[in-house]
Design a protein around this motif. Structure first.
Motif, short mmCIF file in Angstrom:
data_model
loop_
_atom_site.label_atom_id
_atom_site.label_comp_id
_atom_site.label_asym_id
_atom_site.label_seq_id
_atom_site.Cartn_x
_atom_site.Cartn_y
_atom_site.Cartn_z
N ALA A 1 -8.59 10.17 -3.11
CA ALA A 1 -9.41 9.81 -1.91
C ALA A 1 -10.87 10.65 -2.23
N SER A 2 -10.83 11.84 -2.84
CA SER A 2 -11.95 12.69 -3.02
C SER A 2 -12.77 11.92 -3.83
N ASP B 1 -6.26 2.95 4.95
CA ASP B 1 -6.40 2.03 3.74
C ASP B 1 -6.35 2.88 2.34
N VAL B 2 -7.00 3.88 2.66
CA VAL B 2 -6.94 4.79 1.14
C VAL B 2 -5.61 5.08 1.09
N VAL B 3 -4.52 5.38 1.82
CA VAL B 3 -3.20 5.65 1.40
C VAL B 3 -2.39 4.36 1.00
N ASP B 4 -2.77 3.23 1.77
CA ASP B 4 -2.10 1.88 1.05
C ASP B 4 -2.77 1.66 -0.10
N LEU B 5 -4.00 1.78 -0.36
CA LEU B 5 -4.68 1.45 -1.62
C LEU B 5 -4.15 2.27 -2.72
N THR C 1 -4.62 -5.86 -0.14
CA THR C 1 -5.77 -6.61 0.16
C THR C 1 -6.92 -5.77 0.19
N VAL C 2 -6.86 -4.35 0.46
CA VAL C 2 -7.83 -3.60 0.18
C VAL C 2 -8.43 -3.42 -0.88
N PHE C 3 -7.54 -3.45 -2.09
CA PHE C 3 -7.82 -3.60 -3.58
C PHE C 3 -8.81 -4.77 -3.58
N ILE C 4 -8.55 -6.04 -3.22
CA ILE C 4 -9.00 -7.07 -3.42
C ILE C 4 -10.47 -7.10 -2.62
#
Length: 294
Positions: free
Chosen positions: A105-106, A135-139, A46-49
């Motif tokens: 993340a960086s 969200d970064v972790v899930d992405l 979902t974050v990707f989209i």
């Protein structure tokens, strides 16, 4: 007398250069808050989209599932040169498959590469810096499920002086802001709308005018801007200019059709494709945010 001044001037010059090098360095993110978190690839999708990753990094003219092959190659002209989207597939050689979560993340939130270089702000980390750590972790977890591709990245077509990466450090000092662009009422729907517009979907990157150095003019947030391609204007989304009602905005984000029977074009087609895949509540949250703008 003048001879005595020369060593002092040289010392000051060296000191100023040292300070300049220090403050413009590419500093990676502190990844310790990311360590040990559980990840959910489904939420990462979902974050990707919402973030439009495939819209820029899929190969030119890719369709359907081929858009998940993040081979890069799309060209993005600007006043500073033409930026070419790199391969960010999980390929360990041509893509980012050898990166760590901290590297990722960086890059996303700070615009810093694993080898300590600044990324150009054509990569919208100025918006992504607001992205929630989870969200970064899930992405990143979702990223591991994507197909690899060995297509080499192409170099950007950027001339002097913009090809000096260190100068991006100065740009970051001037323009990277941790605060939100506007202050609006604190409700869950508006918070979600703000997060989508200002962070994930990075709407301000196109819809906000920029100054001579390419920094967004926050005083005219979402007030419309020249199209970087040189063809026309990207419209204002401010309430005085976007007279559509919330229902019409939601419908447009789902279908691409405007209230006056026109349809989305250009890069907005990809944005509509992304928003159409999100929950209806997200489109409603975006509409609520836009109507709540001062």
């Amino acid at each position: 007398m003048q001879r005595g001044l020369i060593p002092g001037v040289l010392v000051l010059a060296v000191a100023a250069a040292a300070v300049g090098v220090f403050v413009t360095r590419a500093t990676p993110i502190d990844s310790s808050p990311l360590a040990g978190r559980d990840s959910d690839p489904a939420k990462g999708e979902t974050v990707f989209i919402a973030s439009g990753c495939a819209s820029c990094h899929a190969a030119p003219d890719a369709e359907g599932d081929a858009k998940l092959i993040l081979a890069g190659g799309q060209r993005f002209p600007s006043d500073f040169g033409t930026f070419i989207a790199p391969n960010i597939s999980p390929d360990p050689e041509a893509g980012i498959g050898a990166w760590t979560l901290g590297d990722f993340a960086s890059a996303v939130k700070k615009g810093v590469s694993p080898d300590g270089q600044h990324y150009y702000p054509a990569f919208p980390y100025g918006s992504y810096l607001h992205m929630d750590d989870q969200d970064v972790v899930d992405l990143w977890a979702y990223w591991q499920t994507l197909p690899r591709d060995a297509t080499p990245s192409q170099p950007h077509e950027v001339g002097f002086p913009f090809n000096i990466r260190r100068s991006v450090g100065v740009w970051k000092l001037l323009y990277l802001k941790d605060d939100w662009a506007v202050q609006i009422a604190d409700t869950p729907e508006l918070e979600r709308g703000q997060y989508l517009v200002e962070a994930l979907a990075h709407c301000g990157e196109c819809h906000t005018p920029r100054d001579a150095l390419g920094g967004m003019n926050r005083a005219n947030w979402l007030g419309g801007a020249p199209n970087p391609t040189g063809r026309g204007m990207i419209p204002s989304l401010r309430p005085a200019d976007l007279t559509w009602g919330p229902t019409e905005i939601v419908y447009y984000l789902e279908t691409g059709f405007t209230p006056d029977f026109d349809s989305a074009g250009g890069h907005m087609v990809a944005v509509i494709e992304n928003f159409a895949k999100l929950p209806a509540s997200d489109r409603e949250a975006v509409a609520a945010y836009l109507k709540a703008l001062p």
